[in-house]
Design a protein around this motif. Structure first.
Motif, PDB file in Angstrom:
ATOM      1  N   ILE A  13      -0.828  -7.144  -2.605  1.00 41.15           N
ATOM      2  CA  ILE A  13       0.372  -6.705  -3.312  1.00 41.15           C
ATOM      3  C   ILE A  13       1.599  -7.319  -2.651  1.00 41.15           C
ATOM      4  O   ILE A  13       1.643  -7.474  -1.439  1.00 41.15           O
ATOM      5  CB  ILE A  13       0.458  -5.162  -3.273  1.00 41.15           C
ATOM      6  CG1 ILE A  13      -0.727  -4.535  -4.025  1.00 41.15           C
ATOM      7  CG2 ILE A  13       1.772  -4.666  -3.864  1.00 41.15           C
ATOM      8  CD1 ILE A  13      -0.822  -3.021  -3.882  1.00 41.15           C
TER       9      ILE A  13
ATOM     10  N   MET B  25      -9.280   0.142  -2.534  1.00 45.39           N
ATOM     11  CA  MET B  25      -8.208   0.654  -3.391  1.00 45.39           C
ATOM     12  C   MET B  25      -8.807   1.095  -4.725  1.00 45.39           C
ATOM     13  O   MET B  25      -8.360   0.709  -5.799  1.00 45.39           O
ATOM     14  CB  MET B  25      -7.096  -0.383  -3.576  1.00 45.39           C
ATOM     15  CG  MET B  25      -5.751   0.255  -3.903  1.00 45.39           C
ATOM     16  SD  MET B  25      -4.367  -0.901  -4.001  1.00 45.39           S
ATOM     17  CE  MET B  25      -3.398  -0.416  -2.581  1.00 45.39           C
TER      18      MET B  25
ATOM     19  N   THR C  27      -2.681  -0.690  -8.255  1.00 45.01           N
ATOM     20  CA  THR C  27      -1.573  -1.051  -9.138  1.00 45.01           C
ATOM     21  C   THR C  27      -2.024  -1.968 -10.263  1.00 45.01           C
ATOM     22  O   THR C  27      -1.241  -2.274 -11.154  1.00 45.01           O
ATOM     23  CB  THR C  27      -0.517  -1.821  -8.321  1.00 45.01           C
ATOM     24  OG1 THR C  27      -1.159  -2.895  -7.637  1.00 45.01           O
ATOM     25  CG2 THR C  27       0.142  -0.915  -7.305  1.00 45.01           C
TER      26      THR C  27
ATOM     27  N   ASP D  78      -7.482   5.634  -2.974  1.00 46.32           N
ATOM     28  CA  ASP D  78      -6.249   4.903  -3.262  1.00 46.32           C
ATOM     29  C   ASP D  78      -6.344   4.234  -4.632  1.00 46.32           C
ATOM     30  O   ASP D  78      -7.175   3.348  -4.839  1.00 46.32           O
ATOM     31  CB  ASP D  78      -5.991   3.848  -2.177  1.00 46.32           C
ATOM     32  CG  ASP D  78      -5.319   4.433  -0.954  1.00 46.32           C
ATOM     33  OD1 ASP D  78      -4.140   4.783  -1.057  1.00 46.32           O
ATOM     34  OD2 ASP D  78      -5.982   4.564   0.093  1.00 46.32           O
ATOM     35  N   THR D  79      -5.476   4.650  -5.546  1.00 43.85           N
ATOM     36  CA  THR D  79      -5.497   4.107  -6.900  1.00 43.85           C
ATOM     37  C   THR D  79      -4.665   2.838  -6.957  1.00 43.85           C
ATOM     38  O   THR D  79      -3.522   2.820  -6.523  1.00 43.85           O
ATOM     39  CB  THR D  79      -4.942   5.152  -7.882  1.00 43.85           C
ATOM     40  OG1 THR D  79      -5.717   6.334  -7.776  1.00 43.85           O
ATOM     41  CG2 THR D  79      -4.998   4.638  -9.307  1.00 43.85           C
TER      42      THR D  79
ATOM     43  N   ARG E 124       0.822  -1.215   0.000  1.00 41.32           N
ATOM     44  CA  ARG E 124       0.000   0.000   0.000  1.00 41.32           C
ATOM     45  C   ARG E 124       0.855   1.264   0.000  1.00 41.32           C
ATOM     46  O   ARG E 124       0.479   2.275  -0.580  1.00 41.32           O
ATOM     47  CB  ARG E 124      -0.934  -0.010   1.213  1.00 41.32           C
ATOM     48  CG  ARG E 124      -1.980  -1.113   1.120  1.00 41.32           C
ATOM     49  CD  ARG E 124      -2.846  -1.179   2.364  1.00 41.32           C
ATOM     50  NE  ARG E 124      -3.838  -2.236   2.249  1.00 41.32           N
ATOM     51  CZ  ARG E 124      -4.647  -2.610   3.229  1.00 41.32           C
ATOM     52  NH1 ARG E 124      -4.567  -1.994   4.413  1.00 41.32           N
ATOM     53  NH2 ARG E 124      -5.517  -3.573   3.052  1.00 41.32           N
TER      54      ARG E 124
ATOM     55  N   LEU F 196       3.868   1.420  -1.420  1.00 46.35           N
ATOM     56  CA  LEU F 196       4.391   1.522  -2.789  1.00 46.35           C
ATOM     57  C   LEU F 196       3.305   1.988  -3.759  1.00 46.35           C
ATOM     58  O   LEU F 196       3.577   2.783  -4.659  1.00 46.35           O
ATOM     59  CB  LEU F 196       4.969   0.175  -3.237  1.00 46.35           C
ATOM     60  CG  LEU F 196       6.232  -0.278  -2.514  1.00 46.35           C
ATOM     61  CD1 LEU F 196       6.743  -1.591  -3.106  1.00 46.35           C
ATOM     62  CD2 LEU F 196       7.330   0.771  -2.589  1.00 46.35           C
ATOM     63  N   ALA F 197       2.085   1.510  -3.581  1.00 43.75           N
ATOM     64  CA  ALA F 197       0.991   1.952  -4.451  1.00 43.75           C
ATOM     65  C   ALA F 197       0.774   3.456  -4.328  1.00 43.75           C
ATOM     66  O   ALA F 197       0.557   4.147  -5.322  1.00 43.75           O
ATOM     67  CB  ALA F 197      -0.292   1.197  -4.116  1.00 43.75           C
ATOM     68  N   ALA F 198       0.855   3.977  -3.104  1.00 44.64           N
ATOM     69  CA  ALA F 198       0.673   5.422  -2.899  1.00 44.64           C
ATOM     70  C   ALA F 198       1.786   6.203  -3.598  1.00 44.64           C
ATOM     71  O   ALA F 198       1.535   7.230  -4.229  1.00 44.64           O
ATOM     72  CB  ALA F 198       0.626   5.753  -1.413  1.00 44.64           C
ATOM     73  N   LEU F 199       3.017   5.724  -3.513  1.00 41.57           N
ATOM     74  CA  LEU F 199       4.108   6.378  -4.254  1.00 41.57           C
ATOM     75  C   LEU F 199       3.790   6.350  -5.745  1.00 41.57           C
ATOM     76  O   LEU F 199       4.003   7.322  -6.462  1.00 41.57           O
ATOM     77  CB  LEU F 199       5.436   5.657  -4.011  1.00 41.57           C
ATOM     78  CG  LEU F 199       6.049   5.769  -2.614  1.00 41.57           C
ATOM     79  CD1 LEU F 199       7.312   4.913  -2.545  1.00 41.57           C
ATOM     80  CD2 LEU F 199       6.372   7.215  -2.272  1.00 41.57           C
ATOM     81  N   GLY F 200       3.263   5.214  -6.198  1.00 40.79           N
ATOM     82  CA  GLY F 200       3.000   5.030  -7.623  1.00 40.79           C
ATOM     83  C   GLY F 200       1.939   5.965  -8.156  1.00 40.79           C
ATOM     84  O   GLY F 200       1.998   6.387  -9.306  1.00 40.79           O
TER      85      GLY F 200
ATOM     86  N   ASN G 286      -1.012   4.152 -12.266  1.00 43.55           N
ATOM     87  CA  ASN G 286      -0.118   4.002 -11.122  1.00 43.55           C
ATOM     88  C   ASN G 286       1.247   3.556 -11.649  1.00 43.55           C
ATOM     89  O   ASN G 286       1.352   2.598 -12.406  1.00 43.55           O
ATOM     90  CB  ASN G 286      -0.677   2.956 -10.148  1.00 43.55           C
ATOM     91  CG  ASN G 286       0.040   2.982  -8.807  1.00 43.55           C
ATOM     92  OD1 ASN G 286       1.268   3.036  -8.751  1.00 43.55           O
ATOM     93  ND2 ASN G 286      -0.714   2.973  -7.726  1.00 43.55           N
ATOM     94  N   ARG G 287       2.306   4.289 -11.249  1.00 47.87           N
ATOM     95  CA  ARG G 287       3.652   3.968 -11.772  1.00 47.87           C
ATOM     96  C   ARG G 287       4.187   2.669 -11.186  1.00 47.87           C
ATOM     97  O   ARG G 287       5.153   2.129 -11.685  1.00 47.87           O
ATOM     98  CB  ARG G 287       4.613   5.126 -11.484  1.00 47.87           C
ATOM     99  CG  ARG G 287       4.374   6.317 -12.391  1.00 47.87           C
ATOM    100  CD  ARG G 287       5.538   7.302 -12.304  1.00 47.87           C
ATOM    101  NE  ARG G 287       5.510   8.254 -13.396  1.00 47.87           N
ATOM    102  CZ  ARG G 287       5.046   9.491 -13.322  1.00 47.87           C
ATOM    103  NH1 ARG G 287       4.566   9.937 -12.189  1.00 47.87           N
ATOM    104  NH2 ARG G 287       5.077  10.293 -14.367  1.00 47.87           N
ATOM    105  N   VAL G 288       3.566   2.218 -10.090  1.00 42.67           N
ATOM    106  CA  VAL G 288       3.881   0.883  -9.581  1.00 42.67           C
ATOM    107  C   VAL G 288       2.813  -0.062 -10.141  1.00 42.67           C
ATOM    108  O   VAL G 288       1.923  -0.517  -9.439  1.00 42.67           O
ATOM    109  CB  VAL G 288       3.908   0.862  -8.038  1.00 42.67           C
ATOM    110  CG1 VAL G 288       4.201  -0.544  -7.509  1.00 42.67           C
ATOM    111  CG2 VAL G 288       4.976   1.826  -7.510  1.00 42.67           C
TER     112      VAL G 288
ATOM    113  N   CYS H 171       4.580  -5.619  -7.408  1.00 43.41           N
ATOM    114  CA  CYS H 171       5.809  -5.513  -6.614  1.00 43.41           C
ATOM    115  C   CYS H 171       6.470  -6.890  -6.479  1.00 43.41           C
ATOM    116  O   CYS H 171       6.933  -7.267  -5.410  1.00 43.41           O
ATOM    117  CB  CYS H 171       5.537  -4.928  -5.236  1.00 43.41           C
ATOM    118  SG  CYS H 171       4.755  -3.308  -5.296  1.00 43.41           S
TER     119      CYS H 171
END
Lengths: 406, 406
Positions: B119, B183, B236, B233-234, A327, A329-333, B52-54, B84
């Protein structure tokens, strides 16, 4: 402590300041709900206010006062925000300033007004007027120490801090009180005038010109009140007032040696008060620090840290002491910030939990113990540049919803 | 219904499509956790994926497949997101496609792979491989109707819809299934390729070229999956796949009369599936519609609606059936959108609750009854222009935190 800045016992107010709190009956439980802060002499002042376009009536009034760069009194009530109250709200804020000025025998243009509590309700002006009469009487008699209690809403305890430091061999003080536990999220860009979130009142007996004071408050906000979030909701009433009355007889000028000491002392007070707010977030059980390092730009670092600090899913996992780092990492993404998944490293209280973008299977007993600590310190390396920034936040518990379902 | 689009019983699949679900043991409770959707003949396809970049491993694989504009099979697992998971995750996604292709005797480049669940965990490939063998066997025998069950995670019920419509006198169908409860927040700008959030699979027996299909999916997303939020929350893994195999023998070309009918049918299916997701948000008790009208720009309307739809404090108040409209106004105020407080009007299910920026003291019994309805429809007039947009969301209950504390 750094630069010989020493924490001292509150309510040791800086020279020439008085403060008091009183129960006026706005709060139904009879707790203190009005506060008054007063400088016996003229003081320079800097103010920072919410950028919420639905700003409360007192915010508009205070911006006018602060444009003049000085004030002598701050009158505050909790229990009612005087926001979304239209023309009547504006008149009520002005009346609060006028009654306070009359009681203290000063000019109404020297009075700042703050309100906090439920939005959309008119102030009970009968009670407010009686409270002001009471408060000005107490202040004339020297004050009491309940100002920090009187500004609380859903806070579970008062937030206050005093420090002393030396400028040119003279001992000076900064005193600060703050309140805030919900509707806390400063998403503001520092503009020509500094901005802030929640209520905080700061007083120093150092002599500082109004323009210099504004600049130093602006710097201080970007490492304190503008770097906390409880719930991502920015308030209509956020205000920070900093007064400097020079009664220590020490003073600083732009470029003088004392600037660095005063900035450090101010940062210590604002930083600690801001952390107290995050720690006391509604229903919170942990203080959480999210630092993002090696970002491409400073704005990237701030936005990435804010995305993690505001992720509802991440904060629910921390409430449950769950190592659900996906979660994070998803937020960073989704933060909108440039990242490269395979370069991300994350540690929690010194233990590596993510390496090369992969979640580590850290021994359950080690990480389990860390997750139950009262302070969780996440360091996120993006591996893309030199910039860093950080937010303080808290976990979200079922109690947050229970507190806010009304 | 509009344009003679009729809802029909699921699982009436469009001609030439088959679907099946199976329990492969990924979910510990033994519930269905893998699904397969198959077109007997070549189908054009359009895909939309998280920004999402992740992004999860399957998203990268699917983007390559979708660039070709066609596919014949979608293999999906729930219970593990394959996000991930690094190089191993990529290899696992590729293996899922290869095994599915082998079982169906098609090319691996014709297989789309989707995963959803926690994840950071590697897929249990033994179970997945056995599941694929089972699924391809069921598909060859004609399929079963449990695909919509098999893609669920924290969903409390499956989400599916089928409609039929006529193009040039020929009856065509669209079948759609979707999953998602947490999410969930599509904050994506429509780029050259369309984007989406959550998992949804759509199949039609109309003939539509790949480029036209992409454009029409993009339009449809901006009134459906890209306009819902549960928690901000978006994900992945968000993916939407739309396949068109032409087996009805009807077809549309750019500019043809049938375009409007197909767009309307597609919008009906995506819109209804999106609302099912918002209504089934984790722990939610109400479906909430936030429409912003008379904004200065379309982007202003969208951002203002998103700010309200994502306000934790506002959603807690709705859980408690509390008329705390100040929180709605505060969210508009911090949305970053141009507003003038005194021009704002808000209604709830047809009852005015804010006029000229002032909260109305609506009779408690009237508004109290409205607040307990299962669907709350807020219309916000900004009074500044001609543009409007809307989001669907849900309330946040203590159960949301309980569900997500792990």
């Amino acid at each position: 402590m750094r630069k010989n800045i020493r924490q001292i016992k509150t309510p040791d107010l800086p020279l020439g300041f008085r403060a008091a709190g009183i129960a006026s009956g706005i709060k139904k439980d009879g707790k203190p709900d009005m506060a008054l802060i007063f400088s016996e002499v003229e003081a320079t002042a800097a103010g920072a206010f919410t950028t919420n376009r639905v700003a409360a009536a007192p915010v508009w009034l205070d911006k006018k006062v602060m444009a003049g760069g000085s004030c002598r009194a701050v009158i505050v009530n909790s229990g009612c925000a005087n926001a979304c109250t239209g023309v009547q709200g504006e008149a009520d804020a002005e009346r609060m300033a006028r009654l306070t000025a009359e009681g203290l025998e000063i000019d109404p243009g020297e009075v700042v007004v703050c309100s906090t509590g439920r939005i959309g309700k008119l102030l009970p002006m009968e009670k407010i007027a009686a409270g002001i009469t009471g408060l000005t009487g107490i202040i004339k008699a020297g004050g009491n120490d309940s100002a920090s209690d009187a500004i609380m809403t859903t806070d579970t305890h008062p937030k206050r801090l005093s420090v002393e430091f030396e400028i040119g061999g003279v001992v000076c003080r900064i005193w600060g009180i703050a309140k805030g536990a919900g509707m806390i999220y400063p998403r503001m860009e520092v503009a020509a005038m500094p901005h802030a979130t929640m209520l905080a009142f700061l007083a120093t007996d150092l002599g500082v010109g109004a323009e210099l004071l504004r600049g130093m408050l602006s710097i201080s906000l970007s490492q304190s009140f503008n770097r906390i979030t409880v719930d991502g909701d920015t308030s209509t009433n956020d205000s920070v007032i900093l007064m400097a009355n020079g009664e220590s007889k020490a003073a600083i000028e732009p470029g003088s040696n004392g600037m660095e000491v005063f900035q450090a002392a101010l940062d210590m007070v604002t930083g600690e008060l801001a952390r107290m707010i995050a720690r006391d977030g509604e229903g919170a059980t942990r203080l959480i620090r999210i630092e993002v390092r090696s970002a491409r730009t400073g704005d990237d670092a701030r936005r990435a840290a804010a995305a993690v600090a505001n992720s509802l899913l991440f904060k629910c996992a921390l409430y449950g002491a769950s190592p659900n780092w996906g979660r994070l990492l998803a937020a960073l993404g989704y933060s909108g910030v440039l990242i490269e998944e395979k370069k991300i490293e994350v540690s929690l209280n010194g233990i590596a939990i993510v390496e090369n973008g992969l979640l580590l299977q850290v021994q359950a007993d080690i990480i389990g113990a860390k997750l139950h600590e009262k302070e969780l310190d996440f360091v996120i390396e993006l591996g893309l540049g030199e910039e860093s920034d950080l937010y303080y936040t808290c976990d979200i518990s079922p109690e947050y919803v229970e507190i806010n379902k009304e």
